[in-house]
Scaffold this motif. Structure first.
Motif, PDB file in Angstrom:
ATOM      1  N   ALA A 108       0.832  -1.206   0.000  1.00  0.00           N
ATOM      2  CA  ALA A 108       0.000   0.000   0.000  1.00  0.00           C
ATOM      3  C   ALA A 108       0.865   1.253   0.000  1.00  0.00           C
ATOM      4  O   ALA A 108       2.064   1.209   0.262  1.00  0.00           O
ATOM      5  N   TRP A 110       1.437   5.058   1.676  1.00  0.00           N
ATOM      6  CA  TRP A 110       1.204   5.703   2.957  1.00  0.00           C
ATOM      7  C   TRP A 110       1.652   7.160   2.859  1.00  0.00           C
ATOM      8  O   TRP A 110       2.759   7.460   2.416  1.00  0.00           O
ATOM      9  N   GLN A 125      -2.483   5.094   5.564  1.00  0.00           N
ATOM     10  CA  GLN A 125      -2.614   4.319   4.330  1.00  0.00           C
ATOM     11  C   GLN A 125      -3.679   4.970   3.456  1.00  0.00           C
ATOM     12  O   GLN A 125      -4.762   5.318   3.923  1.00  0.00           O
TER      13      GLN A 125
END
Length: 806
Positions: A108, A110, A125
């Protein structure tokens, strides 16, 4: 005649001998190659992006996967690759002024965020859904940090900044752990202007301090923080990024105020300026594709991306390659029509008529594949000569093998070395071990050996890796299926000459290009410990001397017969004495050959340290030697060394194809087929050769779709995971009288399972997998054998003990 020719000395007017003319031509070719070495090899594609809707320059730019985010005031926009207009982006509860950076952590993205101006206190996130940026999980920092920057290294998250007391902080959050822990701080007093991970190391650029040049630092687990050569300028904020497997890319403002992109090569620690990358007063910069995007003060948005060039072969190179390939096919055809094979001994062991010296050279050719020709130079280029220690210790192990092991098996008149396991234990043990060996040879060796030269050919010629794999595989399949073992051994002999000649020329060429010659080569390499051989530490996560001794004892001394590919050459010799001599010949070639291939890697390191602009940042480290072949060597010589790349791969491929076909035919077809006869067995072996080659081609094509850091490491891992489970059975058979079939079967199964556990949890360095798997098979197999009755069959000639001899 020109005036210069007319005034030439008398000896120059005389006709030159053929030898002098060849020497002069070679000199001109070499000096022609040297002349081009100063030019930059980095191609750059520049472009313009659409301006923001309000025409202003963004204050901040961030790269969100394949999209670019731009922030101006409290507004934000996003632009995808290839899109023609910016689209508004809703930040939700995230104020634009609170954005301090973006980092990729896990799978992911961030955002590094803060509530107060100039301070970050958490990472959120984020994902883009439609025209909105949606926040998910939040990772709060222990305390707010000013001048905060973040990156990830080996799955761990790092954040650096200055706390409220004015003290520098470097925090690490281990993968899968919610607790922040302090990490070792880089020297000096300056905060971090930028932080980036690359090739297993953490890099920090000091924040600019008046009157003090910005410093670049590198942290690794084994050396800690090390000062690196400075960039001779000031880093443009937001421009530092990793590129490829071993480069850092950034924009640097020099003392005159000009801004250009520069690369830092993390292996040679050398800087290079990227030609054509000048930027006019960038106000915001972010990663973009294989380069950077930046905004100028007038609101215009610019990009540049690095491009990989193709180095097409000339007619001289293609002539050399075609002659070589035609010669290999011709040798296969010659043996096919000459031998008129009617029995399996001709196809599998060359009628047991091979001279020991030819078998020894073939052993070396088989053992030094394209992994040796490409991946080992790349490993030496990246590190040093520590892996060469294995060759030196292995020679001692081969002496034991030549005296004790090979004569024992040679007397049994085998074609498949796994026949021994049937005689000593049980037919099921033979078939199990043979099946594991087949999987290991095709999956761990052939696929890697095929992919490496295909990578080289693709780098040099522009032919796709897919077509390169197909071409390599098909040529090898044809001459191996036609010629059998004799064709394999005698083509190996030719291929050793070709590839060793090319390797020696490459080293000599690099030394020739250095102003200080061989002295500069040695001094430069010694300065950075590039020829370091021995590591006597007891760290199981590294390749050490003790690890190599451990490996050689289990992989060579105790289990050499497990390798059908190597043993088949000794079985093809005329007698027990000749078989032992073939091992001695193999050992005699191994040490000088090892120094040559590791020497190529060191020579490449010296060359590219002096010529960093000649590196291509987008190519993998394993392509370093192919790049040098393509870009630096003169015409004709390039074709010769490409033929050497072919030779390195084809020698091993042909050997494995023939040996695996032998196992399939002898261990399975002749045991399971109804009414097999020699002619049918040979035909089945020829068909098996083709099928094995096709499967290997398929696996190599799958491998080509992944970004593999080091194929040398991959080959070691796969060999350890797939090749050690059955090897211990030979130790139990040859060195013990108590081992039985039940215990060996349990040992084989347990070793495979436990080795996969060690791999899954990364308990030791991959180099230990094979030895650990073998040791587990021996220990578990022997202990399990004690739970079953001792063997009652005769062990005459099946162990190393004299009282058991025939």
């Amino acid at each position: 005649m020109s005036k210069h020719a007319a005034n030439a000395p008398a000896f120059l007017k005389r006709p030159l001998s053929l030898g002098l003319r060849l020497l002069l031509a070679l000199t001109l070719l070499v000096t022609g190659g040297i002349a081009s070495a100063g030019e930059s090899l980095n191609a750059v594609a520049t472009g313009l992006l659409p301006t923001l809707p309000d025409g202003r320059a963004p204050q901040q730019m961030l790269a969100l996967q394949d999209q670019l985010l731009a922030v101006e005031g409290e507004r934000a926009w996003y632009l995808g690759k290839g899109e023609q207009a910016w689209k508004p982006l809703q930040l939700g509860k995230t104020p634009a002024h609170a954005l301090h950076g973006l980092v990729r952590y896990g799978d992911a993205s961030w955002l590094l965020l803060g509530e107060g101006a100039g301070q970050a206190n958490r990472l959120d996130q984020v994902t883009r859904k439609g025209d909105a940026l949606v926040a998910g999980q939040s990772l709060p920092l222990p305390s707010p940090l000013a001048e905060a920057v973040a990156t990830t290294l080996d799955g761990d998250l790092y954040v650096a900044g200055v706390d409220g007391a004015g003290k520098r902080q470097l925090l690490r959050r281990p993968a899968g752990n919610g607790a922040w822990v302090p990490a070792p701080m880089w020297p000096g007093d300056a905060a971090a202007a930028a932080m980036q991970a690359q090739k297993g190391a953490l890099y920090v650029v000091d924040a600019p301090v008046a009157g003090i040049a910005q410093q670049l630092w590198r942290w690794t687990t084994d050396k800690g923080w090390v000062s690196l050569p400075g960039m001779d300028g000031t880093l443009v904020p937001g421009s530092l990024r990793a590129l490829g497997q071993a480069h850092l890319l950034m924009q640097v403002r020099d003392r005159q105020g000009a801004v250009n992109a520069r690369t830092f090569h993390t292996i040679t620690s050398a800087w290079a300026t990227v030609a054509g990358s000048g930027a006019d007063a960038p106000t915001a910069t972010a990663s973009w594709g294989n380069g950077l995007a930046w905004a100028s003060t007038d609101g215009s948005l610019h990009t540049f991306e690095m491009q990989t060039g193709k180095h097409l072969l000339g007619w001289m190179d293609w002539t050399v390659i075609i002659v070589y390939l035609a010669a290999m096919l011709g040798m296969g055809a010659w043996f096919y029509f000459r031998e008129k094979r009617g029995n399996t001994a001709d196809f599998f062991v060359g009628g047991r008529s091979i001279p020991f010296w030819a078998a020894g050279v073939s052993l070396y050719a088989t053992n030094t594949s394209s992994i040796s020709f490409i991946a080992i130079p790349a490993k030496a280029f990246e590190t040093n000569w520590q892996y060469l220690t294995n060759n030196l210790i292995a020679v001692l192990g081969l002496m034991f093998v030549a005296v004790w092991i090979v004569p024992l098996l040679r007397r049994l008149d085998l074609m498949s070395v796994f026949s021994y396991l049937e005689t000593r234990f049980h037919p099921a043990i033979r078939m199990l071990a043979s099946a594991l060996c087949i999987v290991m040879q095709i999956g761990a060796r052939m696929s890697v050996v095929l992919f490496l030269p295909a990578l080289a050919i693709a780098t040099i010629t522009g032919i796709s890796v897919v077509w390169s794999i197909m071409m390599m595989g098909v040529f090898t399949i044809i001459y191996t299926a036609m010629g059998g073992m004799k064709a394999v051994i005698w083509t190996d002999f030719v291929q050793v000459i070709v590839k060793m000649g090319g390797a020696i020329f490459a080293i000599g060429f690099i030394v020739w290009t250095l102003k200080g010659g061989f002295g500069e080569f040695v001094a430069t390499a010694a300065m950075e410990d590039k020829t370091k051989l021995f590591d006597f530490s007891f760290d199981l996560t590294k390749a050490t001397v003790w690890g190599f001794i451990f490996l050689v004892v289990f992989d060579v001394v105790l289990t050499f017969p497990k390798d059908q590919v190597l043993m088949q050459r000794t079985l093809a010799t005329k007698s027990d004495k000749e078989a032992g001599r073939s091992i001695w010949a193999f050992a005699a070639i191994m040490i000088p050959g090892g120094f040559i291939f590791y020497g190529i890697g060191t020579a490449l390191w010296v060359f590219y340290k002096n010529n960093p602009q000649r590196l291509d940042p987008l190519l993998p480290i394993d392509a370093t030697f192919p790049l040098f072949i393509a870009a630096e060597l003169p015409p004709g010589v390039t074709g010769l060394i490409i033929a050497g790349v072919f030779a390195a791969a084809m020698a091993t491929l042909s050997s494995i194809m023939n040996s695996v076909a032998t196992l399939i035919s002898v261990d399975f077809y002749e045991r399971l087929a109804k009414n097999p006869n020699p002619r049918k067995s040979v035909l089945f072996a020829e068909i098996s050769t083709v099928m094995v080659g096709l499967v290997a081609i398929g696996l190599a094509l799958i491998m080509s779709r992944y970004d593999i850091h080091s194929l040398f490491d991959v080959s070691i891992e796969l060999a350890g995971l797939l090749g050690g489970g059955f090897a211990g059975a030979y130790t139990l058979g040859m060195f013990t009288r108590r081992a039985n079939s039940q215990g060996v079967a349990i040992g084989v199964a347990a070793s495979i399972v436990l080795t996969f556990v060690a791999w899954w949890f990364k308990l030791v360095h991959p180099y230990f997998y094979l030895a650990i798997s073998i040791m587990l098979c021996i220990v578990v197999g022997y202990l399990a054998s004690l739970c079953f009755p001792a063997p009652t069959r005769s062990l005459k000639g099946l162990t190393i003990y004299k009282q058991d001899a025939v």
